[in-house]
Design a protein around this motif. Sequence first.
Motif, PDB file in Angstrom:
ATOM      1  N   ARG A  56      11.259  79.657 -28.354  1.00  0.00           N
ATOM      2  CA  ARG A  56      11.431  78.200 -28.401  1.00  0.00           C
ATOM      3  C   ARG A  56      10.909  77.559 -27.119  1.00  0.00           C
ATOM      4  O   ARG A  56      10.170  76.571 -27.157  1.00  0.00           O
ATOM      5  CB  ARG A  56      12.914  77.887 -28.590  1.00  0.00           C
ATOM      6  N   ASP A  57      11.258  78.133 -25.969  1.00  0.00           N
ATOM      7  CA  ASP A  57      10.785  77.593 -24.694  1.00  0.00           C
ATOM      8  C   ASP A  57       9.276  77.771 -24.537  1.00  0.00           C
ATOM      9  O   ASP A  57       8.577  76.857 -24.080  1.00  0.00           O
ATOM     10  CB  ASP A  57      11.506  78.284 -23.537  1.00  0.00           C
ATOM     11  N   TYR A  58       8.782  78.948 -24.904  1.00  0.00           N
ATOM     12  CA  TYR A  58       7.347  79.205 -24.784  1.00  0.00           C
ATOM     13  C   TYR A  58       6.547  78.296 -25.719  1.00  0.00           C
ATOM     14  O   TYR A  58       5.453  77.841 -25.364  1.00  0.00           O
ATOM     15  CB  TYR A  58       7.051  80.674 -25.107  1.00  0.00           C
ATOM     16  N   GLN A  59       7.089  78.055 -26.911  1.00  0.00           N
ATOM     17  CA  GLN A  59       6.370  77.202 -27.859  1.00  0.00           C
ATOM     18  C   GLN A  59       6.275  75.773 -27.343  1.00  0.00           C
ATOM     19  O   GLN A  59       5.259  75.098 -27.536  1.00  0.00           O
ATOM     20  CB  GLN A  59       7.073  77.221 -29.214  1.00  0.00           C
ATOM     21  N   ALA A  60       7.323  75.311 -26.683  1.00  0.00           N
ATOM     22  CA  ALA A  60       7.274  73.980 -26.087  1.00  0.00           C
ATOM     23  C   ALA A  60       6.180  73.915 -25.031  1.00  0.00           C
ATOM     24  O   ALA A  60       5.429  72.933 -24.952  1.00  0.00           O
ATOM     25  CB  ALA A  60       8.636  73.638 -25.477  1.00  0.00           C
ATOM     26  N   ILE A 102       8.814  74.745 -33.266  1.00  0.00           N
ATOM     27  CA  ILE A 102       9.976  74.725 -32.378  1.00  0.00           C
ATOM     28  C   ILE A 102      11.256  74.472 -33.179  1.00  0.00           C
ATOM     29  O   ILE A 102      12.279  75.128 -32.996  1.00  0.00           O
ATOM     30  CB  ILE A 102       9.815  73.623 -31.310  1.00  0.00           C
ATOM     31  N   VAL A 103      11.162  73.502 -34.092  1.00  0.00           N
ATOM     32  CA  VAL A 103      12.339  73.171 -34.904  1.00  0.00           C
ATOM     33  C   VAL A 103      12.764  74.377 -35.751  1.00  0.00           C
ATOM     34  O   VAL A 103      13.924  74.698 -35.891  1.00  0.00           O
ATOM     35  CB  VAL A 103      12.041  71.957 -35.825  1.00  0.00           C
ATOM     36  N   ALA A 104      11.750  75.078 -36.277  1.00  0.00           N
ATOM     37  CA  ALA A 104      12.043  76.250 -37.102  1.00  0.00           C
ATOM     38  C   ALA A 104      12.654  77.365 -36.277  1.00  0.00           C
ATOM     39  O   ALA A 104      13.444  78.133 -36.777  1.00  0.00           O
ATOM     40  CB  ALA A 104      10.755  76.743 -37.773  1.00  0.00           C
TER      41      ALA A 104
END
Length: 223
Positions: free
Chosen positions: A66-70, A221-223
């Motif tokens: 999640r952090d990396y995707q942001a 990210i939401v997923a």
Amino acid sequence: MTVIESYLGELRSRLDGPASAKRDLLREARDGLNDAADAYRDGGWSEHDAQRRAVADFGPVHLIARDYQAELGMHSGTRTLWKLILGVPLMQLAWELARKWTFGEWSQLAPAPGWYKYIAQFTHGSVFIVPVLGVIALVSMRWLSRRMDGTRLVKTAGVLIGEAVGLNLLSVGLLVIATGVIDASRLFLSVPCGLLMILWVVVSVRLALLARRSWRSCATIVA
């Protein structure tokens, strides 16, 4: 497959973004995990247990992803904005220079309908407005990065990028369609002008696709 490589493989499968940025993030993660595993091995733990504890310390893969995707979303968005800020004015400038050097003044053409002038003015105005929106988006992203978490920031950035790219695509699309309706030859005043017009459309579509990637990053990210 080792514990660390299995962890990195799962992390890789959850990320979507530019290949180079994605590769750099995974390399940093691998280095950190290997350093932690080395420390545990030096403390007397077995290879398997050292890697397992290093992975546990690093954090659950879904949270790290999640952090990396942001971060990947921000990287992609920033690149898109710079292409928009620099590309749109350069395309307009190149086309105007080509028109003057290879065709001449607009007075050579038959008068256009009154409604067409409004579309032309809208397109020419967008050439200046779009880069300004891009700069505002970049400044806003930098300012918001100190006040928002990565997930909310990349969602906001996606909206800002979409507005700037959408305005550019709308203006180019309206100009091409309107010109085709009244006189398609105006799109190809000369060979250089025709090629640049095609390139402008291609660049605009490409920017829209890059903006879509930023939106997809938000969905990931939401997923």
